[in-house]
Design a protein around this motif. Structure first.
Motif, PDB file in Angstrom:
ATOM      1  N   THR A 222      67.314  44.605   1.405  1.00  0.00           N
ATOM      2  CA  THR A 222      65.858  44.591   1.388  1.00  0.00           C
ATOM      3  C   THR A 222      65.295  45.124   2.691  1.00  0.00           C
ATOM      4  O   THR A 222      64.333  45.904   2.705  1.00  0.00           O
ATOM      5  N   LEU A 346      70.804  45.459  -5.416  1.00  0.00           N
ATOM      6  CA  LEU A 346      69.622  44.709  -5.842  1.00  0.00           C
ATOM      7  C   LEU A 346      68.535  44.755  -4.770  1.00  0.00           C
ATOM      8  O   LEU A 346      67.353  44.998  -5.077  1.00  0.00           O
ATOM      9  N   ALA A 349      67.005  48.221  -4.626  1.00  0.00           N
ATOM     10  CA  ALA A 349      66.231  48.572  -5.816  1.00  0.00           C
ATOM     11  C   ALA A 349      64.900  47.840  -5.899  1.00  0.00           C
ATOM     12  O   ALA A 349      63.955  48.337  -6.523  1.00  0.00           O
ATOM     13  N   THR A 350      64.791  46.665  -5.291  1.00  0.00           N
ATOM     14  CA  THR A 350      63.593  45.839  -5.447  1.00  0.00           C
ATOM     15  C   THR A 350      62.633  45.888  -4.274  1.00  0.00           C
ATOM     16  O   THR A 350      61.457  45.560  -4.427  1.00  0.00           O
ATOM     17  N   THR A 351      63.099  46.307  -3.096  1.00  0.00           N
ATOM     18  CA  THR A 351      62.221  46.246  -1.931  1.00  0.00           C
ATOM     19  C   THR A 351      61.051  47.219  -2.035  1.00  0.00           C
ATOM     20  O   THR A 351      59.919  46.898  -1.663  1.00  0.00           O
ATOM     21  N   ALA A 353      59.619  48.308  -4.810  1.00  0.00           N
ATOM     22  CA  ALA A 353      58.682  47.785  -5.806  1.00  0.00           C
ATOM     23  C   ALA A 353      57.846  46.657  -5.213  1.00  0.00           C
ATOM     24  O   ALA A 353      56.632  46.568  -5.469  1.00  0.00           O
ATOM     25  N   ALA A 354      58.487  45.789  -4.425  1.00  0.00           N
ATOM     26  CA  ALA A 354      57.744  44.706  -3.787  1.00  0.00           C
ATOM     27  C   ALA A 354      56.718  45.259  -2.811  1.00  0.00           C
ATOM     28  O   ALA A 354      55.576  44.782  -2.743  1.00  0.00           O
ATOM     29  N   SER A 363      57.610  42.429   0.598  1.00  0.00           N
ATOM     30  CA  SER A 363      59.018  42.762   0.831  1.00  0.00           C
ATOM     31  C   SER A 363      59.696  41.695   1.682  1.00  0.00           C
ATOM     32  O   SER A 363      60.857  41.335   1.444  1.00  0.00           O
ATOM     33  N   LEU A 366      60.425  38.712  -0.346  1.00  0.00           N
ATOM     34  CA  LEU A 366      61.582  38.998  -1.187  1.00  0.00           C
ATOM     35  C   LEU A 366      62.872  38.809  -0.393  1.00  0.00           C
ATOM     36  O   LEU A 366      63.812  38.147  -0.856  1.00  0.00           O
TER      37      LEU A 366
END
Length: 391
Positions: A222, A346, A349-351, A353-354, A363, A366
């Protein structure tokens, strides 16, 4: 640690640094690669994904061979094949060949895990934690250093020179490993890999350590996959090279990994408490990292704390797993690193979007949430029922 043992361990640390650098080298030069090859958009992402997918396959398929074959020969062979894949990337004129070279490089770059397991077995029992710490420090230097050096080298001589230099370094290390490393101390391993990843996943000690790693590296991913987002905008507007300088702060984590490995040798009975303490530091580091839009100095402190905590837990995990499963160190390290890879993916891939949804604060929440997940998983380590079964 004797001079000969230290020399061998430092060589294995160099193997880890260069091998892992071949996987992460695409990140800082991705735009230049895409412009040269005439690709962009979603296709550009495959330049990173190809190496990562190859690495994941290698963890499952190739790393367990370290429990079956002579590891010195295996290590030399994997280095030669990693260098070959990297050379293909440097010379290829088409996207297909570049992707094939990157996938090959990732597949055989799992030599990193063979190096960790080999270092653990070459070192005396009292020095095992320190040896793992040194090799892990090399891996961290490779991950963080390539982001800075690749960008600088690409600016001077083009992105292909990055892969050419890594290919030469990999071939040189293969030659050194053949000369410097002793024969496998196990003699000539024979038989089959016992159980494999499926059997390990039925053991609660392995799963507990693996879940700690999963959330640990989701938190790590992240940060490092999203850090450029707040720093490239108001009020900082930092360039890619300037953002890369924050990788220097992460070197504190590498130094911490070596020191932690040495400490673990003498405080094995307190290992679960130490892991939980490091994870509390990891959670707290996100309070500082969240200040990125307002203070670069506070951000730097947070990066140092995060990298220290991540490497401290990572070294301890590998140390305890190699102790708990003697004779299966390669299979165990390879399986453990599957959790590492999935967690890193993971986080990466998500940071973004956050960040798109709520800025760097989202972020940071998260990343802190992943850190809390690691802390929750670590509570399982204090329970005696997670002792490894007899071998």
């Amino acid at each position: 640690m004797t001079t000969s043992t230290r020399t061998r361990t430092l060589l294995l640390a160099a193997v880890g640094a260069v091998a892992v650098a071949t996987i992460y080298a695409a990140q800082p030069v991705l735009v230049a690669m895409g412009a040269d090859l005439g690709i962009g958009g979603g296709t550009l992402g495959w330049l990173v994904a190809a190496g990562q997918l190859g690495y994941l396959v290698g963890l499952v398929v190739l790393v367990p061979l370290g429990d079956l074959l002579d590891r010195r020969r295996l290590l030399v062979g994997h280095l030669l094949l990693t260098g070959t894949g990297t050379a293909v990337v440097a010379l290829a004129g088409s996207t297909g060949l570049v992707l094939a070279g990157l996938a090959t490089t990732g597949l055989f770059a799992v030599v990193v895990q063979i190096a960790v397991a080999y270092a653990a077995d070459l070192a005396p029992a009292a020095e095992r934690g320190r040896a793992i710490g040194l090799v892990t420090s090399g891996v961290v230097l490779g991950i963080l250093g390539v982001r800075l050096l690749a960008g600088l080298l690409a600016d001077l001589t083009g992105w292909r020179s990055v892969y050419a230099a890594l290919a030469l370094a990999t071939f040189a290390l293969a030659g050194l490993a053949r000369v410097v490393l002793p024969p496998d101390p196990r003699g000539r391993p024979a038989g089959r890999v016992r159980g494999g990843l499926g059997a390990l996943l039925r053991d609660r000690l392995f799963v507990a350590r693996g879940m700690v790693a999963f959330f640990l590296f989701a938190s790590f991913g992240t940060l490092w996959s999203g850090l450029a987002l707040p720093l490239a905008t108001d009020p900082w507007h930092l360039t890619s090279a300037q953002v890369g300088l924050f990788g220097l702060a992460g070197l504190a984590g590498a130094l911490g990994a070596a020191r932690t490995g040495r400490a673990r040798t003498t405080t094995a009975t307190a290992t679960a408490t130490t892991v939980r303490t490091a994870l509390v530091v990891l959670v707290g580091s996100w309070l500082a990292i969240a200040q990125a839009p307002w203070s670069l100095w506070v951000l730097g402190v947070g990066v140092v704390l995060l990298d220290y905590a991540v490497q401290a837990v990572h070294v301890d995990n590998q140390h305890r797993l190699t102790e708990a499963y003697p004779g299966r160190s390669s299979s165990v390290i390879g399986g453990y690193m599957v959790f590492y890879s999935l967690g890193s993916a993971l986080g990466a891939a998500t940071t973004a979007a956050a960040y798109a949804a709520g800025g760097w604060v989202a972020s940071s929440l998260l990343g802190a949430g992943f850190a809390l997940g690691a802390l929750a998983a670590a509570t399982l380590l204090r329970e005696r029922r997670f002792a490894a079964p007899p071998q």
